[in-house]
Design an enzyme around this catalytic site. Structure first.
Site, PDB file in Angstrom:
ATOM      1  N   LYS A  46       0.832  -1.222   0.000  1.00  0.00           N
ATOM      2  CA  LYS A  46       0.000   0.000   0.000  1.00  0.00           C
ATOM      3  C   LYS A  46       0.860   1.263   0.000  1.00  0.00           C
ATOM      4  O   LYS A  46       0.566   2.218  -0.721  1.00  0.00           O
ATOM      5  CB  LYS A  46      -0.916   0.014   1.240  1.00  0.00           C
ATOM      6  CG  LYS A  46      -1.897  -1.125   1.324  1.00  0.00           C
ATOM      7  CD  LYS A  46      -2.916  -0.898   2.424  1.00  0.00           C
ATOM      8  CE  LYS A  46      -2.304  -0.736   3.805  1.00  0.00           C
ATOM      9  NZ  LYS A  46      -1.571  -1.946   4.244  1.00  0.00           N
ATOM     10  N   ARG A  73     -11.083   1.483   9.861  1.00  0.00           N
ATOM     11  CA  ARG A  73     -10.724   0.099  10.174  1.00  0.00           C
ATOM     12  C   ARG A  73     -11.951  -0.775  10.398  1.00  0.00           C
ATOM     13  O   ARG A  73     -11.838  -1.992  10.440  1.00  0.00           O
ATOM     14  CB  ARG A  73      -9.818   0.048  11.410  1.00  0.00           C
ATOM     15  CG  ARG A  73      -8.424   0.591  11.175  1.00  0.00           C
ATOM     16  CD  ARG A  73      -7.510   0.298  12.344  1.00  0.00           C
ATOM     17  NE  ARG A  73      -6.170   0.833  12.163  1.00  0.00           N
ATOM     18  CZ  ARG A  73      -5.206   0.253  11.471  1.00  0.00           C
ATOM     19  NH1 ARG A  73      -5.433  -0.898  10.881  1.00  0.00           N
ATOM     20  NH2 ARG A  73      -4.016   0.811  11.368  1.00  0.00           N
ATOM     21  N   ARG A  98      11.980  -9.945   5.019  1.00  0.00           N
ATOM     22  CA  ARG A  98      12.326  -8.521   5.008  1.00  0.00           C
ATOM     23  C   ARG A  98      13.362  -8.208   6.093  1.00  0.00           C
ATOM     24  O   ARG A  98      13.312  -8.742   7.190  1.00  0.00           O
ATOM     25  CB  ARG A  98      11.060  -7.689   5.245  1.00  0.00           C
ATOM     26  CG  ARG A  98      11.255  -6.201   5.053  1.00  0.00           C
ATOM     27  CD  ARG A  98       9.926  -5.478   4.936  1.00  0.00           C
ATOM     28  NE  ARG A  98       9.144  -5.485   6.155  1.00  0.00           N
ATOM     29  CZ  ARG A  98       7.985  -4.837   6.299  1.00  0.00           C
ATOM     30  NH1 ARG A  98       7.481  -4.173   5.273  1.00  0.00           N
ATOM     31  NH2 ARG A  98       7.320  -4.894   7.439  1.00  0.00           N
ATOM     32  N   ARG A 133      12.993  -7.142  11.971  1.00  0.00           N
ATOM     33  CA  ARG A 133      12.138  -6.534  12.984  1.00  0.00           C
ATOM     34  C   ARG A 133      11.336  -7.619  13.695  1.00  0.00           C
ATOM     35  O   ARG A 133      10.991  -8.638  13.105  1.00  0.00           O
ATOM     36  CB  ARG A 133      11.166  -5.535  12.338  1.00  0.00           C
ATOM     37  CG  ARG A 133      11.845  -4.328  11.773  1.00  0.00           C
ATOM     38  CD  ARG A 133      10.920  -3.330  11.114  1.00  0.00           C
ATOM     39  NE  ARG A 133       9.508  -3.688  11.027  1.00  0.00           N
ATOM     40  CZ  ARG A 133       8.615  -2.949  10.367  1.00  0.00           C
ATOM     41  NH1 ARG A 133       8.989  -1.865   9.736  1.00  0.00           N
ATOM     42  NH2 ARG A 133       7.354  -3.311  10.312  1.00  0.00           N
ATOM     43  N   ARG A 141      -0.815 -11.045  12.525  1.00  0.00           N
ATOM     44  CA  ARG A 141      -1.224  -9.749  11.982  1.00  0.00           C
ATOM     45  C   ARG A 141      -2.206  -9.932  10.821  1.00  0.00           C
ATOM     46  O   ARG A 141      -3.180  -9.180  10.684  1.00  0.00           O
ATOM     47  CB  ARG A 141       0.001  -8.956  11.506  1.00  0.00           C
ATOM     48  CG  ARG A 141       0.863  -8.425  12.634  1.00  0.00           C
ATOM     49  CD  ARG A 141       2.228  -7.965  12.125  1.00  0.00           C
ATOM     50  NE  ARG A 141       2.132  -6.820  11.237  1.00  0.00           N
ATOM     51  CZ  ARG A 141       3.130  -6.413  10.445  1.00  0.00           C
ATOM     52  NH1 ARG A 141       4.262  -7.086  10.412  1.00  0.00           N
ATOM     53  NH2 ARG A 141       2.984  -5.358   9.686  1.00  0.00           N
TER      54      ARG A 141
END
Length: 208
Positions: A13, A88, A127, A154, A165
């Site tokens: 996004k 949301r 990542r 991370r 998530r």
């Protein structure tokens, strides 16, 4: 043009929003950025939001709506906005429709960047981020290609966290996708391709 940007974490996004900002002059509005800025500026709404954030509670819908109204009313949004991270829930979506109607700036589209969950798991779990400059790379980067700094994963990019998530996103956003489909505003773009190819489809779908 006013757009709601939808898509799971890691769907790309941010990349598409940045291109729309550059080409169409739209203002990219992130809920998180608004909250942080309002708290930093110690505005009345910011101080109210900070009280909830400090307590570890979600900021109430009506307060988020007021913050969004305050932000959308600013001069840099004249050409339109890309709303990222808001709404949301369908409750927030209905409130947003009412607010934009009051401002005489109705929503033009809800743009969904759609990527298969397994692709996102692979994408995010591989990542890596540079500790020095924040560059985003992959597991194949031994050192940061920009500054030579250390690359690390991370905490929220490990596979277990990524799957959690995605579960949270699916549960909260599915009704939102249905809502905008019912409003005949939903545009779905296949995000599992080169970002430039995706953007070409985005521009075509939005008539840019």
């Amino acid at each position: 043009m006013n757009i709601v940007l939808l898509g799971a974490p890691g769907a790309g996004k941010g990349t598409q929003a940045a291109k729309l900002v550059e080409d169409a002059g739209l203002c990219h509005i992130s809920t998180g950025d608004i909250l942080r800025q309002a708290v930093k500026d110690e505005t009345e709404l910011g101080l109210k939001a900070k009280a909830f954030m400090d307590a570890g509670d979600l900021v109430p819908d009506d307060l988020i709506i007021d913050l969004m109204r305050e932000r959308i009313d600013q001069p840099d949004t004249a050409k339109g906005v890309i709303l990222d991270g808001f709404p949301r829930t369908t409750t927030q979506a209905v409130a947003l429709d009412s607010m934009l109607s009051d401002l005489g700036r109705p929503l033009d589209a809800a743009l969904l960047i759609d990527v298969d969950p397994e692709v996102i798991v692979k994408r995010l779990s591989s990542r890596r981020m540079c500790r020095e400059c924040g560059h985003i790379g992959t597991a194949s980067d031994a050192k940061c290609p920009v500054c030579g700094g250390e690359m690390y994963q991370r905490d929220d990019d490990n596979e277990t966290t990524v799957r959690n998530r995605l579960d949270v996103y699916e549960k909260s956003t599915s009704p939102l996708v249905d809502y905008y489909r019912g409003c005949d505003l939903l545009i779905t773009i296949d995000g599992d391709r080169d970002p430039d190819v995706v953007y070409k489809d985005v521009k075509g779908a939005l008539g840019l």
